[in-house]
Design an enzyme around this catalytic site. Structure first.
Site, PDB file in Angstrom:
ATOM      1  N   ASP A 291     -93.654 -77.502  58.024  1.00 43.79           N
ATOM      2  CA  ASP A 291     -93.604 -78.058  56.675  1.00 43.79           C
ATOM      3  C   ASP A 291     -94.407 -79.358  56.688  1.00 43.79           C
ATOM      4  O   ASP A 291     -94.878 -79.818  57.726  1.00 43.79           O
ATOM      5  CB  ASP A 291     -92.151 -78.261  56.206  1.00 43.79           C
ATOM      6  CG  ASP A 291     -92.069 -78.301  54.677  1.00 43.79           C
ATOM      7  OD1 ASP A 291     -93.119 -78.473  54.025  1.00 43.79           O
ATOM      8  OD2 ASP A 291     -90.961 -78.161  54.114  1.00 43.79           O
TER       9      ASP A 291
HETATM   10  C1  NOJ Z   1     -92.906 -79.594  51.271  1.00 43.89           C
HETATM   11  C2  NOJ Z   1     -91.977 -78.474  50.892  1.00 43.89           C
HETATM   12  O1  NOJ Z   1     -90.761 -78.581  51.601  1.00 43.89           O
HETATM   13  C3  NOJ Z   1     -92.571 -77.101  51.138  1.00 43.89           C
HETATM   14  O2  NOJ Z   1     -91.697 -76.140  50.639  1.00 43.89           O
HETATM   15  C4  NOJ Z   1     -93.929 -77.009  50.515  1.00 43.89           C
HETATM   16  O3  NOJ Z   1     -94.449 -75.721  50.679  1.00 43.89           O
HETATM   17  C5  NOJ Z   1     -94.811 -78.053  51.157  1.00 43.89           C
HETATM   18  N1  NOJ Z   1     -94.269 -79.365  50.874  1.00 43.89           N
HETATM   19  C6  NOJ Z   1     -96.255 -77.966  50.683  1.00 43.89           C
HETATM   20  O4  NOJ Z   1     -96.366 -78.419  49.402  1.00 43.89           O
END
Ligand code: NOJ
Length: 762
Positions: A291
């Site tokens: 993430d």
């Molecule tokens: C953080 C989020 O937790 C995740 O779900 C997302 O895909 C990413 N950012 C990218 O934007």
């Protein structure tokens, strides 16, 4: 096709959808191409494939890119970036692709990723809302439509679906998933994956999906985003991971790990989750992306001493792509050269990324997805808008309808009151990708077009910029009561009132946890003031999470949960309010009576003291509130009424290789055609570990004409009785099982059968 055959078809379709088709088999043609490419790559080029940057204006995580642009530019030029997120648009993606193809030595095409969560430009209902439809075909269709728009704009890969079982409505991200149940999240996740990915990833109308967040992100303590997760192994295995196993079996192309820790180890560095379960036990061969900066956050968790150590832990654990931490691009080379990380580990991760690029057809045509003509044609087309409305119609949940106040009589003088009535933005919801702000139809606009004899509007309380937020987001006014008087006046002089209350779009979603889930700001006070002068109130709720509605339930005669329904939601709400559409959504998550009662999920354990004995207080409960949810999981009314009778099972004993048929007769006892979602729950009465009081194991959406009856049958097999047992093996245990069939999870009547110990399986 008759409605009956449509129904049969939909059941068959549902079965096909939920039948796992055990991952994707590797194509030898592709693996040999990957191997030969890998053999000519330098270490820097290999590591580049594992490096992902956010490019473009948008930030979907913390941090700033100031001062980094020149480094990123050089990395892009040298083939040291394998994928980017947040760059969209046919032209924009084609331009960057060309830059990479023209400048990098090996001309490995770039992968473009984006959070296409409930639409790209056309917004469909937020995932939690759409999950209330319990209509897997529909969810597959909206995911496919979102993929079609996004793919035309150059996107190859969405970071969706989120399949985190979410038990705490204080967590803002409940809006993004399928609610509180592992089984429902599994089948919904599979439907969405099939929608995004279609039949083949090489089809430029489809995109790769991503099962996220692996694992446990929906269990953050106190519902606070990014918080630590304290769950035991049994909860992890039996509640949290089933949707991920289903996603892997269904052939999802990628996984994303999670910000939180599990057993004290950050998920991104967690070898048990990624190496043992996902890669080992389940044989998942696709890509694992971190993430946003979750590799960097291994340091903040206090488990890595520096970014190099974090990079080491992440690659060892099986995180293939580093999103936005620059940990791999800066440290993996050194780690390999000093012998701390083996080159085999790097090769394994690079292979997966290259394999995906081949599968997507990018080596054949790196520009296949970036199609300006197609982009113009498909985005926001009539077909998309029609689907947006259809999905909205199916997603609403009628929570209360006393004295059949709904459908409304348009010949009565009607006041529309509330800060969200004219709001064209909130219905778009959070995670709205590239939807234009304020581009949804507002409920006022939709109602104004209908033939109400007299319709007035008053906002009652205002929308304002949130004071306690770190960002300037539109929220609900907390102090200014200056619009109360005119709203009360309008209610007084009307025969019926539509109150439009809830949450603005950015009151739920990532980073938007709330400590109280009552109606926010002045809304409850406004509702009470209106109620004083006119009790014929229909409360239309627009929100991204369950709310605590005890007062509302006690006083307001009609309550319609509409979530954030997307572009055409308001038209759909107007149809329901006026009886042009018969609502039939069912809650995918329980609504508590009060915030302090959370968590209140239906599938809790019995505990050692489930009931009072002799009227004493020494049992599991709060002293000041009933133990049950206000609106339980699976609950939802309709303008039709349904009666259940003749509940049967065809045997009281079952062997592991046999099955039990459970059936019930459902009758539409009203004079309106309608849909009912008939739900099957099981309870494993005695287990080697504590077991839930009830678990959803199947459901069927059935259309019943006015007065029509139908027998609904479920086949129960040993597979539905399996769980992770005390010794952490997956299998069933002999003994009594209870079967419940009904319209929601709060049903008491059951029939029992015994699973016989003839040949116990592991
Ligand atoms: C953080 C989020 O937790 C995740 O779900 C997302 O895909 C990413 N950012 C990218 O934007």
């Amino acid at each position: 096709m008759t409605s009956l055959s449509i129904c049969k078809f939909s059941t068959l379709f549902t079965l096909l959808l939920i039948t796992p088709f055990l991952g994707r088999t590797q194509d030898r043609n592709i693996t040999s191409k990957v191997d030969s490419l890998l053999s000519i790559m330098t270490l820097d080029e290999k590591i580049g494939q594992l490096n992902q940057y956010s490019v473009g204006a948008e930030l979907t995580g913390p941090g700033s890119k100031e001062g980094q642009d020149s480094i990123r530019y050089e990395h892009l030029k040298n083939g040291q970036v394998g994928s980017v997120l947040n760059l969209v648009g046919a032209k924009e993606t084609a331009d960057l692709q060309r830059f990479v193809m023209e400048n990098s030595r090996l001309k490995i095409p770039m992968l473009f990723a984006y959070d296409v969560i409930h639409g790209y430009k056309t917004m469909f209902p937020i995932p939690l809302g759409e999950s209330a439809s319990w209509n897997l075909e529909l969810m597959q269709e909206t995911a496919a439509a979102a993929a079609k728009e996004a793919a035309a704009a150059g996107i190859h890969w969405t970071f969706a679906p989120m399949i985190d079982v979410s038990v705490d409505p204080r967590w803002g991200r409940v809006m993004e998933g399928g609610g509180e149940d592992p089984y429902l999240n599994s089948v919904i996740g599979v439907a969405r994956i099939k929608g995004f990915q279609g039949e083949s990833l090489s089809d430029p109308f489809t995109i790769a999906a991503c099962a996220k967040h692996f694992a446990g992100y929906g269990y953050g303590e106190a519902g606070m985003d990014y918080n630590n997760v304290i769950v035991n192994r049994e909860t992890l295995l039996n509640q949290i991971i089933p949707p991920f196993k289903a996603a892997a079996d269904a052939g999802v192309a990628t996984f994303m790990n999670a910000f939180n820790d599990i057993d004290g180890i950050p998920s991104t560095a967690n070898q048990y989750l990624q190496r043992k379960l996902l890669r080992g036990d389940w044989g998942f061969e696709g890509v694992m992306v971190s993430d946003w900066n979750s590799i960097g956050e291994i340091m903040s968790h206090g488990v890595a001493k520096d970014l190099k150590d974090a990079a080491r832990q992440a690659i060892l654990a099986g995180s293939d792509i580093d999103m936005e931490a620059s940990a791999y691009v800066n440290h993996l080379k050194e780690l390999v050269e000093e012998g701390t990380v083996s080159i085999d580990l790097i090769d394994e991760a690079v292979r997966r990324v290259l394999y995906l690029k081949y599968e997507l057809g990018l080596f054949d045509n790196p520009y296949a997805y970036s199609d300006e003509a197609r982009e113009k044609e498909v985005i926001l087309s009539e077909e998309m808008m029609a689907l947006s409305k259809r999905a909205a119609l199916e997603s609403m949940v009628l929570l209360k309808n006393e004295n059949q106040l709904l459908p409304l009589d348009p010949s009565k003088k009607t006041a529309v009151i509330g800060p969200l009535a004219k709001d064209k933005d909130s219905p778009l919801g959070n995670w709205r990708a590239k939807a234009e702000s304020n581009s949804a139809v507002s409920l006022w606009e939709a109602l104004e077009k209908r033939n109400f004899k007299a319709l007035t509007h008053e906002e009652g309380c205002k929308l304002s910029v949130g004071k306690n937020n770190f960002f300037e987001v539109l929220t609900i006014e907390e102090e200014d009561r200056s619009s109360f008087a005119s709203a009360i006046e309008a209610a007084k002089s009307s025969e019926q009132v539509i109150m439009v209350l809830g949450e603005t779009a950015f009151m739920s979603g990532e980073g938007r946890s709330r400590s109280s889930i009552e109606l926010a700001g002045l809304q409850k006070e406004l509702l009470k003031a209106v109620y004083e002068v006119n009790q014929n109130i229909v409360l239309v709720l627009m929100n991204g999470r369950p709310l605590a509605l005890s007062w509302e339930d006690e006083h307001i005669p009609a309550i319609l949960e509409t979530w954030h329904l997307g572009h055409m939601g308001a038209e759909a709400i107007a149809d329901v309010l006026l009886g042009e559409y018969n609502p039939h959504g069912k809650l995918p998550i329980s609504f508590p009576r009060a915030t302090g009662q959370i968590p209140v999920q239906y599938n809790h354990k019995t505990t050692g003291r489930p009931n009072t004995q002799g009227g004493q207080v020494f049992f599991t409960h709060h002293n000041d509130i009933e133990r049950t949810a206000l609106y339980p999981f699976g609950f939802g009314l309709s303008y039709s009424t349904f009666e259940y009778s003749d509940f049967k099972i065809n045997a009281t004993e079952m062997t592991a290789s046999g099955s039990i048929k459970a059936s019930i007769v459902v009758k539409n006892s009203s004079d309106i055609d309608g849909y009912e979602v008939v739900q099957l729950y099981l309870q494993d009465v005695v287990g080697s570990v504590t077991r839930p009081v009830k678990e959803l194991k199947g459901f069927e959406r059935v259309k019943l004409k006015a007065g029509e009856s139908k027998t609904i049958s479920f086949e129960i097999t040993e597979d539905q009785l399996k769980f992770y047992r005390a010794n952490e093996t997956f299998g069933s245990e002999p003994g009594e099982f209870r079967v419940f069939i009904g319209p929601h999870s709060a049903i008491d009547e059951y029939l029992s059968f015994e699973l016989i110990d003839d040949r116990l399986k592991n």
